[in-house]
Design a protein around this motif. Structure first.
Motif, PDB file in Angstrom:
ATOM      1  N   PRO A 291     -16.719 -23.955   5.096  1.00 45.63           N
ATOM      2  CA  PRO A 291     -17.467 -23.863   3.648  1.00 45.63           C
ATOM      3  C   PRO A 291     -17.317 -22.495   3.037  1.00 45.63           C
ATOM      4  N   GLU A 292     -17.146 -22.479   1.617  1.00 50.52           N
ATOM      5  CA  GLU A 292     -16.979 -21.191   1.095  1.00 50.52           C
ATOM      6  C   GLU A 292     -18.086 -20.033   1.210  1.00 50.52           C
ATOM      7  N   ASP A 293     -19.196 -20.700   1.409  1.00 50.74           N
ATOM      8  CA  ASP A 293     -20.599 -19.720   1.505  1.00 50.74           C
ATOM      9  C   ASP A 293     -21.225 -19.974   2.953  1.00 50.74           C
ATOM     10  N   PRO A 294     -21.053 -19.156   4.292  1.00 52.75           N
ATOM     11  CA  PRO A 294     -21.619 -19.595   5.246  1.00 52.75           C
ATOM     12  C   PRO A 294     -23.079 -19.564   5.237  1.00 52.75           C
ATOM     13  N   VAL A 295     -23.671 -20.732   6.038  1.00 56.83           N
ATOM     14  CA  VAL A 295     -25.002 -21.066   6.020  1.00 56.83           C
ATOM     15  C   VAL A 295     -25.796 -20.302   7.037  1.00 56.83           C
ATOM     16  N   GLN A 296     -27.111 -20.183   6.950  1.00 56.01           N
ATOM     17  CA  GLN A 296     -27.781 -19.617   7.928  1.00 56.01           C
ATOM     18  C   GLN A 296     -28.751 -20.441   8.427  1.00 56.01           C
ATOM     19  N   VAL A 297     -29.536 -20.228   9.260  1.00 60.39           N
ATOM     20  CA  VAL A 297     -30.621 -20.974   9.888  1.00 60.39           C
ATOM     21  C   VAL A 297     -31.520 -21.557   8.950  1.00 60.39           C
ATOM     22  N   GLU A 298     -32.126 -20.721   8.052  1.00 62.53           N
ATOM     23  CA  GLU A 298     -33.064 -21.295   7.030  1.00 62.53           C
ATOM     24  C   GLU A 298     -32.643 -22.182   6.058  1.00 62.53           C
ATOM     25  N   ASP A 299     -31.190 -22.168   5.819  1.00 56.93           N
ATOM     26  CA  ASP A 299     -30.457 -22.930   4.987  1.00 56.93           C
ATOM     27  C   ASP A 299     -30.544 -24.393   5.243  1.00 56.93           C
ATOM     28  N   ILE A 300     -30.521 -24.605   6.633  1.00 58.74           N
ATOM     29  CA  ILE A 300     -30.521 -26.351   6.779  1.00 58.74           C
ATOM     30  C   ILE A 300     -31.880 -26.701   7.250  1.00 58.74           C
ATOM     31  N   SER A 301     -33.246 -25.844   7.022  1.00 53.27           N
ATOM     32  CA  SER A 301     -34.366 -26.587   7.216  1.00 53.27           C
ATOM     33  C   SER A 301     -34.717 -27.766   6.343  1.00 53.27           C
ATOM     34  N   ALA A 302     -34.289 -27.566   5.113  1.00 57.26           N
ATOM     35  CA  ALA A 302     -34.556 -28.659   3.959  1.00 57.26           C
ATOM     36  C   ALA A 302     -33.911 -29.835   4.659  1.00 57.26           C
ATOM     37  N   PHE A 303     -32.913 -29.901   5.058  1.00 56.39           N
ATOM     38  CA  PHE A 303     -31.762 -30.961   5.476  1.00 56.39           C
ATOM     39  C   PHE A 303     -32.612 -31.809   6.503  1.00 56.39           C
ATOM     40  N   LEU A 304     -33.398 -31.054   7.560  1.00 55.78           N
ATOM     41  CA  LEU A 304     -33.844 -31.401   8.666  1.00 55.78           C
ATOM     42  C   LEU A 304     -35.085 -32.060   8.274  1.00 55.78           C
ATOM     43  N   ALA A 305     -35.788 -31.432   7.338  1.00 58.14           N
ATOM     44  CA  ALA A 305     -37.127 -32.075   7.089  1.00 58.14           C
ATOM     45  C   ALA A 305     -36.930 -33.288   6.267  1.00 58.14           C
ATOM     46  N   TYR A 306     -35.966 -33.454   5.550  1.00 60.45           N
ATOM     47  CA  TYR A 306     -35.906 -34.626   4.705  1.00 60.45           C
ATOM     48  C   TYR A 306     -34.537 -35.924   5.493  1.00 60.45           C
ATOM     49  N   ASP A 307     -34.610 -35.590   6.796  1.00 61.08           N
ATOM     50  CA  ASP A 307     -33.883 -36.709   7.564  1.00 61.08           C
ATOM     51  C   ASP A 307     -32.365 -36.686   6.819  1.00 61.08           C
ATOM     52  N   VAL A 308     -31.835 -36.029   6.350  1.00 60.39           N
ATOM     53  CA  VAL A 308     -30.142 -35.838   5.776  1.00 60.39           C
ATOM     54  C   VAL A 308     -29.635 -35.835   7.006  1.00 60.39           C
ATOM     55  N   PRO A 309     -28.371 -37.126   7.196  1.00 59.38           N
ATOM     56  CA  PRO A 309     -27.680 -37.042   8.278  1.00 59.38           C
ATOM     57  C   PRO A 309     -26.461 -36.128   8.197  1.00 59.38           C
ATOM     58  N   LEU A 310     -26.385 -35.600   9.485  1.00 62.23           N
ATOM     59  CA  LEU A 310     -25.202 -34.549   9.804  1.00 62.23           C
ATOM     60  C   LEU A 310     -24.068 -35.541  10.154  1.00 62.23           C
ATOM     61  N   PHE A 311     -22.806 -35.365   9.293  1.00 60.25           N
ATOM     62  CA  PHE A 311     -21.711 -36.098   9.447  1.00 60.25           C
ATOM     63  C   PHE A 311     -20.698 -35.003  10.172  1.00 60.25           C
ATOM     64  N   ARG A 312     -19.780 -35.535  11.138  1.00 58.22           N
ATOM     65  CA  ARG A 312     -18.849 -35.176  11.820  1.00 58.22           C
ATOM     66  C   ARG A 312     -17.623 -35.153  10.875  1.00 58.22           C
ATOM     67  N   ASN A 313     -16.815 -33.943  10.791  1.00 58.53           N
ATOM     68  CA  ASN A 313     -15.619 -33.986   9.904  1.00 58.53           C
ATOM     69  C   ASN A 313     -14.471 -34.858  10.630  1.00 58.53           C
ATOM     70  N   SER A 314     -14.038 -35.573   9.846  1.00 61.15           N
ATOM     71  CA  SER A 314     -13.053 -36.725  10.586  1.00 61.15           C
ATOM     72  C   SER A 314     -11.869 -36.086  11.093  1.00 61.15           C
ATOM     73  N   ALA A 315     -11.336 -34.973  10.560  1.00 62.28           N
ATOM     74  CA  ALA A 315     -10.441 -34.070  11.394  1.00 62.28           C
ATOM     75  C   ALA A 315     -10.962 -33.398  12.460  1.00 62.28           C
ATOM     76  N   SER A 316     -12.106 -33.309  12.956  1.00 60.75           N
ATOM     77  CA  SER A 316     -12.674 -32.638  13.908  1.00 60.75           C
ATOM     78  C   SER A 316     -12.271 -33.374  15.402  1.00 60.75           C
ATOM     79  N   ARG A 317     -12.387 -32.723  16.428  1.00 58.95           N
ATOM     80  CA  ARG A 317     -12.437 -33.330  17.591  1.00 58.95           C
ATOM     81  C   ARG A 317     -13.809 -33.084  18.520  1.00 58.95           C
TER      82      ARG A 317
END
Length: 385
Positions: A291-317
């Motif tokens: 990502p252009e701007d690295p994330v911190q732990v506090e940046d993802i708390s909202a995603f976890l609180a609202y059950d936002v799905p975490l997707f794998r990059n299809s290019a990743s293994r």
């Protein structure tokens, strides 16, 4: 996409790496996931591996000429009426609907799956009779293709001289099928096969599987070991005795030097860690997904609180090696992460599913791992949610 009918156990016992199998449209609902124009557009992009194969006449013989991408946007309007085929590698890395084709084949371990190559051919187009050194599932996406399969080939099988293609010098078909949209042909390693488009707008999706050779494993494992060794790790003989003939290399000296080598290569734990990193390295590691701007732990708390799905990059293994009942090693894009008991469930779920919803009360160690994986471009939260 999912299968509505397919006997996995029968396939693995009777066909896997044994003989070809035609699988008549097993999908719950088949729809072609990519339009021909989209594939042509990808072939014009820098960083995308593509080939244009054109059939031409050389006297009484057909000749296949290969042009490597990126192609000019005007190239397809210059091809004329002679049969041609466009091949684009790793389309699943860029097109989620193509990546979804892999899901029903996950009865094959993740570490064996390579990528999805997509081909488009005009009437009578093809790449010639050849054989691959790996398993492949050939899914007919659009139009029709006639597939011929032959006998088992080896390294000694005669090939035609060609700079870009491994074409068989002679080919005798033992079976022939015409595949329609949704049909699948499985071809084991070494089996000769030849695909010919029947009519225009023929698209085929090839799910190729990885099969490292013994020489590749030895070479790369040895290179890794050498890179880890110290220059002062040398042969020594403090108990040297006078020999009858100074020209002899003694049995003891040979045994000691042989032990120096075998002790290093027989470290199973070291091999496991190396192979997990080696095998999980991205197909195109030079492409930047961070990502252009690295994330911190506090940046993802909202995603976890609202059950936002975490997707794998299809290019990743993604893969893991279990070390004990309470520890495992997670491998993602060439990186190794040691996971303790509180992280194991997350690591296993991440390797098994394309996307997951994470419990907001997840341990801090898992949150920190998610941040690392996001910042290396391996996973991302669904921003639309």
């Amino acid at each position: 996409m999912q299968f509505s009918h397919f006997d996995i156990d029968l396939f693995l016992s009777d066909y896997w790496q044994k003989k070809p199998l035609l699988i008549k449209n097993p999908w719950m609902s088949w729809s072609n996931p990519l339009e021909p124009d989209e594939l042509a557009g990808m072939a014009c992009e820098t960083g995308v591996e593509s080939r244009l194969i054109m059939q031409a006449r050389d006297g009484a013989n057909d000749v296949l000429k290969v042009e490597h991408g990126p192609l000019a946007e005007t190239r397809f309007g210059q091809l004329g009426k002679a049969p041609w085929t466009l091949l684009v590698q790793a389309v699943d890395h860029a097109v989620p609907d193509v990546a979804a084709l892999i899901a029903p084949f996950r009865f094959i371990p993740n570490w064996r799956i390579d990528d999805v190559m997509v081909s488009y051919a005009t009437d009578q187009g093809g790449v010639g009779a050849h054989f691959d050194q790996y398993d492949v599932f050939l899914i007919q996406g659009l139009g029709k293709r006639c597939w011929q399969v032959g006998g088992l080939c080896t390294a000694d099988t005669p090939l035609l001289p060609h700079e870009d293609l491994r074409l068989l010098d002679s080919f005798e078909a033992t079976n022939e099928w015409v595949l329609e949209p949704g049909d699948i042909l499985y071809v084991p390693p070494g089996i000769a096969h030849n695909g010919i488009a029947v009519g225009d707008d023929c698209m085929t999706y090839s799910i190729g599987l990885r099969a490292p050779s013994r020489s590749e494993l030895i070479e790369d494992w040895s290179d890794h070991l050498v890179g880890e060794m110290q220059d002062d790790d040398r042969y020594g003989d403090p108990d040297l005795r006078v020999q009858d003939n100074p020209g002899e290399i003694s049995a003891q000296a040979l045994a000691d030097m042989h032990a120096m080598i075998t002790e290093a290569v027989q470290d199973r734990d070291a091999f496991a860690r190396w192979f997990g990193q080696y095998n999980s390295t991205r197909k195109n590691p030079d492409i930047e997904w961070e990502p252009e701007d690295p994330v911190q732990v506090e940046d993802i708390s909202a995603f976890l609180a609202y059950d936002v799905p975490l997707f794998r990059n299809s290019a990743s293994r993604f893969s893991f090696i279990r070390q004990s009942e309470v520890t495992l090693l997670l491998f993602v894009d060439g990186q190794c992460f040691a996971c303790s008991e509180d992280m194991m469930a997350f690591a296993e779920q991440l390797c098994a599913q394309e996307h997951i919803i994470i419990d907001p009360e997840v341990p801090g160690s898992v949150t920190a791992l998610i941040v690392t994986l996001i910042n290396q471009g391996s996973v991302a939260f669904d921003q639309e949610d």
